[in-house]
Design a protein around this motif. Sequence first.
Motif, PDB file in Angstrom:
ATOM      1  N   MET A 136      59.213  -9.562  -1.784  1.00  0.00           N
ATOM      2  CA  MET A 136      60.392  -8.845  -2.270  1.00  0.00           C
ATOM      3  C   MET A 136      61.612  -9.188  -1.407  1.00  0.00           C
ATOM      4  O   MET A 136      61.677  -8.854  -0.239  1.00  0.00           O
ATOM      5  N   GLY A 137      62.564  -9.888  -2.019  1.00  0.00           N
ATOM      6  CA  GLY A 137      63.674 -10.441  -1.262  1.00  0.00           C
ATOM      7  C   GLY A 137      63.272 -11.780  -0.680  1.00  0.00           C
ATOM      8  O   GLY A 137      63.426 -12.035   0.520  1.00  0.00           O
ATOM      9  N   CYS A 138      62.767 -12.656  -1.533  1.00  0.00           N
ATOM     10  CA  CYS A 138      62.095 -13.879  -1.065  1.00  0.00           C
ATOM     11  C   CYS A 138      63.047 -14.948  -0.563  1.00  0.00           C
ATOM     12  O   CYS A 138      62.626 -15.889   0.104  1.00  0.00           O
TER      13      CYS A 138
ATOM     14  N   THR B   5      64.902 -18.247  -0.165  1.00  0.00           N
ATOM     15  CA  THR B   5      64.583 -19.608  -0.604  1.00  0.00           C
ATOM     16  C   THR B   5      63.083 -19.881  -0.662  1.00  0.00           C
ATOM     17  O   THR B   5      62.671 -21.009  -0.890  1.00  0.00           O
ATOM     18  N   GLY B   6      62.263 -18.859  -0.430  1.00  0.00           N
ATOM     19  CA  GLY B   6      60.839 -18.977  -0.679  1.00  0.00           C
ATOM     20  C   GLY B   6      59.974 -19.382   0.492  1.00  0.00           C
ATOM     21  O   GLY B   6      58.777 -19.642   0.303  1.00  0.00           O
ATOM     22  N   TYR B   7      60.524 -19.413   1.703  1.00  0.00           N
ATOM     23  CA  TYR B   7      59.716 -19.841   2.849  1.00  0.00           C
ATOM     24  C   TYR B   7      58.465 -18.972   3.000  1.00  0.00           C
ATOM     25  O   TYR B   7      57.340 -19.492   3.070  1.00  0.00           O
ATOM     26  N   TRP B   8      58.651 -17.651   3.069  1.00  0.00           N
ATOM     27  CA  TRP B   8      57.506 -16.774   3.269  1.00  0.00           C
ATOM     28  C   TRP B   8      56.635 -16.717   2.023  1.00  0.00           C
ATOM     29  O   TRP B   8      55.413 -16.543   2.123  1.00  0.00           O
ATOM     30  N   THR B   9      57.230 -16.859   0.854  1.00  0.00           N
ATOM     31  CA  THR B   9      56.448 -16.872  -0.383  1.00  0.00           C
ATOM     32  C   THR B   9      55.444 -18.010  -0.349  1.00  0.00           C
ATOM     33  O   THR B   9      54.268 -17.849  -0.707  1.00  0.00           O
ATOM     34  N   GLN B  10      55.905 -19.175   0.078  1.00  0.00           N
ATOM     35  CA  GLN B  10      55.017 -20.331   0.185  1.00  0.00           C
ATOM     36  C   GLN B  10      53.953 -20.106   1.248  1.00  0.00           C
ATOM     37  O   GLN B  10      52.786 -20.499   1.071  1.00  0.00           O
TER      38      GLN B  10
ATOM     39  N   LEU C 139      60.544 -12.494  -5.579  1.00  0.00           N
ATOM     40  CA  LEU C 139      61.653 -11.808  -6.245  1.00  0.00           C
ATOM     41  C   LEU C 139      62.885 -11.808  -5.362  1.00  0.00           C
ATOM     42  O   LEU C 139      62.794 -11.554  -4.160  1.00  0.00           O
ATOM     43  N   ASP C 140      64.031 -12.103  -5.959  1.00  0.00           N
ATOM     44  CA  ASP C 140      65.287 -12.040  -5.220  1.00  0.00           C
ATOM     45  C   ASP C 140      66.419 -11.659  -6.167  1.00  0.00           C
ATOM     46  O   ASP C 140      66.370 -11.954  -7.366  1.00  0.00           O
ATOM     47  N   LEU C 141      67.436 -11.023  -5.592  1.00  0.00           N
ATOM     48  CA  LEU C 141      68.605 -10.630  -6.365  1.00  0.00           C
ATOM     49  C   LEU C 141      69.518 -11.807  -6.648  1.00  0.00           C
ATOM     50  O   LEU C 141      70.245 -11.813  -7.641  1.00  0.00           O
TER      51      LEU C 141
END
Length: 260
Positions: A55-57, A59-64, A78-80
């Motif tokens: 939540m509040g990802c 550019t996706g570093y932690w998502t990856q 997810l990001d605004l």
Amino acid sequence: MNALTVNSNASWQARVAHAFSRAAPRYDALASAQRQIGQRMWDSLPDNAYNILDMGCGTGYWTQQLAKRYSRAQITGLDLAPGMLTQARQRYGVDIHWQQGDAAALPFGAYAFDLVFSNLAVQWCRDLGAVMGELYRVLTPGGQAHITTLLPGTLEEIAVAWQRPEALLQPPNQASVERAMAKSGLTINQQTATVERFYYPDLQAVMASIKGVGAQLPRPNTCLTRADIAAAKARFEQLRQPEGLPVSYHCLTLQLEKSL
């Protein structure tokens, strides 16, 4: 909530989304402080999870990183800010589901996730009670939310240097966060307040680190003169430590759970 409040919140969200979208192309190069803070809660994540929301990802570093750690899980970032999601898709592809949305009105059904990860995002949400209520709604029973957020005092050195504290983010205090969590029904398994201090060689590097990650919204009708900049440099130099110019982040790390 009246129409004026709704319009004010919508305007705030639009400004935040615009600022972070503009910052997206250079975000990762300048987000070392944010990344180090996120690392603090990495070891506390559960061993297993199957439906995960970042939540509040950004550019996706932690998502990856979550996708690598939980290789069998369904991962959603997810990001605004649409600009952040564009960068995330380009870098990490479509195996991760990228969703634009607001943490205070999550675009997911109830019981959608057994783990929510959120690093330095919720301080940008004006209605913290709504965010906590949404977390409770989308978590499965027994699901966990691991969150870092900022507290008052963050970037205090910059406020001193520029003598414009009103230009900086004004996050809620710890008591307000605790009240929002208690009202939501979430259980606090662990919370830790820390001060993380980072050092930079000069004022230009300091401001690049802040502006480069979208963390300062532009103030309308502000024109800085050379004299303003020189004065800010002089004030900041008075704070210099052997390691460099300090920038403080007052952080709150939370481990929350939705009771069975």
